[in-house]
Design an enzyme around this catalytic site. Structure first.
Site, short mmCIF file in Angstrom:
data_model
loop_
_atom_site.label_atom_id
_atom_site.label_comp_id
_atom_site.label_asym_id
_atom_site.label_seq_id
_atom_site.Cartn_x
_atom_site.Cartn_y
_atom_site.Cartn_z
N HIS A 22 -29.63 1.48 -20.72
CA HIS A 22 -29.54 0.15 -21.36
C HIS A 22 -29.97 0.29 -22.81
CE1 HIS A 22 -30.62 -4.43 -21.03
NE2 HIS A 22 -30.10 -4.13 -22.21
N HIS A 24 -28.32 -0.67 -26.74
CA HIS A 24 -27.27 -1.19 -27.62
C HIS A 24 -27.29 -0.32 -28.87
CE1 HIS A 24 -27.00 -4.93 -25.20
NE2 HIS A 24 -28.29 -4.67 -24.99
N GLU A 209 -32.51 -12.13 -17.85
CA GLU A 209 -33.40 -11.76 -18.97
C GLU A 209 -34.12 -13.06 -19.38
OE1 GLU A 209 -31.39 -10.56 -22.55
OE2 GLU A 209 -33.20 -9.74 -23.49
N ASP A 287 -33.23 -0.80 -24.79
CA ASP A 287 -32.52 -2.00 -25.26
C ASP A 287 -32.14 -1.89 -26.74
OD1 ASP A 287 -31.28 -4.42 -24.78
OD2 ASP A 287 -33.09 -5.61 -24.65
N1 ADE Z 1 -27.67 -7.63 -27.37
C1 ADE Z 1 -28.53 -6.73 -27.86
N2 ADE Z 1 -29.70 -6.80 -27.21
C2 ADE Z 1 -29.57 -7.76 -26.27
C3 ADE Z 1 -30.43 -8.30 -25.28
N3 ADE Z 1 -31.68 -7.87 -25.11
N4 ADE Z 1 -29.96 -9.29 -24.51
C4 ADE Z 1 -28.71 -9.75 -24.68
N5 ADE Z 1 -27.87 -9.27 -25.60
C5 ADE Z 1 -28.30 -8.29 -26.39
ZN ZN Z 2 -29.65 -5.44 -23.66
#
Ligand code: ADE
Ligand code: ZN
Length: 353
Positions: A22, A24, A209, A287
């Site tokens: 996970h 990005h 989340e 993340d």
């Molecule tokens: N895009 C980048 N980080 C994110 C996150 N923690 N939750 C949702 N979208 C995201």
């Molecule tokens: Zn994320």
């Protein structure tokens, strides 16, 4: 390394073979690189210098972060920019003992600004292929749809990306759903996920989340997600927790992200350890590490310290990350063998039967 006493050290954590599931890639842009790319591309940033930009990294919720995250990504214009960003992350990942990474990218963040989808794919993929050749670290790509935009926008993006599928079939194996969760439930994307499933893509969805446990249920039941990104709200629903445990549905948990986005107020409150001890297939991930104050090993270390995780529990989290990956069985088994060999070397007594 005598590892069976004291708190798990960064050295121990880095030595464990693990995957990152996970991440990005746009969330790995460090302020230094944002400034360098802004200068290279002659883009004006509303911050006087790197320190002022870093000062802005104080978030009250997901949206307050996303505003800055999309602004930061606006410096990415050329193939070289995407290559440089990806290379910088892979170097960090290598230092942290990552042996495989499944990386999310948000094409709509870039195509909306006029950057070609080909440019995004080309830069990220060149870096990942080069890293695979030179280090043996493998990776794959998760094309993530922005859930604050319409499903038709996602369908158009998917359609354009499918034209590139053959060219990137060694990397692009999965689709995901990210961005502002509340008010954008999984079912909004039922058609595009059904199409992705039909075409053989692996499916992941951010859920639970900031959103409720019912979003996790809908991600599983309506979108047929195989892995849930975050999922920390699942604890609100005992039936869902039972299902996650029985079906061993992976959750890609991101402790420092949850702390920085005020999902929890203190890392000691995090439910990672509770879920692990209930036998859920939880994994630790970073993340958007450039924004949340730590890469993968930092997430493990901070969690171990705050939640009193034992060496064995940390090792199991690393193993879970391999089990939860989308690697084919033979490649997965190779990584599990690496994990077993390392664990026997580092902690010969912990897993003795
Ligand atoms: N895009 C980048 N980080 C994110 C996150 N923690 N939750 C949702 N979208 C995201
Ligand atoms: Zn994320």
């Amino acid at each position: 390394m005598n590892v069976e006493t004291g708190a798990p050290s960064l050295q121990f954590i880095r030595a464990l073979p693990k995957t990152e599931l996970h991440l990005h890639i746009e969330g790995t842009l460090e302020p230094e690189l944002i400034f360098e790319l802004a200068q290279r591309n002659k883009i004006h940033l509303p911050y006087a210098n790197i320190d002022r930009l870093r000062d802005a990294y104080k978030f009250s919720n997901l949206q307050s972060f996303l505003d800055l995250y999309y602004a930061g990504a606006s410096v990415l214009l050329t193939e070289r920019d995407f290559y440089d960003m990806t290379m910088a992350y892979m170097r960090r990942a290598q230092d942290d003992g990552v042996i495989h990474a499944e990386i999310m990218f948000d094409p709509q963040t870039h195509t909306q600004r006029g950057v070609k989808l080909e440019t995004v794919f080309a830069g990220i993929s060149r870096a990942l292929r080069e890293v695979r050749e030179t280090t043996g670290i493998t990776s794959s790509l998760i094309l993530s749809f922005l859930r604050h935009l319409s499903e038709n926008d996602a369908l158009e993006t998917f359609d354009a990306a499918l034209a590139l599928r053959r060219q990137y079939e060694d990397l692009w194996i999965s689709v995901g759903l990210d961005s502002a969760e509340l008010g954008n439930p999984p079912e909004k994307f039922a058609r595009v996920f059904a199409l992705a499933r039909e075409l053989g893509f692996r499916l992941v969805v951010h859920a639970g989340e900031e959103g409720p446990a019912s979003y996790v249920c809908n991600a599983l039941d309506i979108l047929h997600a195989e892995r849930i990104d975050h999922g920390v709200a699942s604890e609100q629903d005992p039936d869902l927790m039972h299902r996650l445990q029985v079906e061993q549905i992976p959750l890609t948990v991101c402790p420092l992200s949850n702390l920085k986005l005020c999902v929890i107020q203190n890392l000691r409150e995090h439910n990672l350890a509770r879920m692990l001890r209930q036998g859920l297939l939880v994994t630790v991930n970073s993340d958007d590490p450039a924004y949340f104050g730590g890469y993968l090993a930092d997430n493990y270390a901070a969690s171990a310290e705050a939640l009193d995780l034992s060496h064995k529990e940390v090792a199991i989290l690393a193993r879970n990350s391999i089990v939860a990956s989308f690697l084919p069985d033979d490649a997965k088994q190779k990584l599990l063998d690496l994990w077993t060999a390392k664990v026997h070397e580092l902690m010969p007594h912990a897993f003795a039967s």
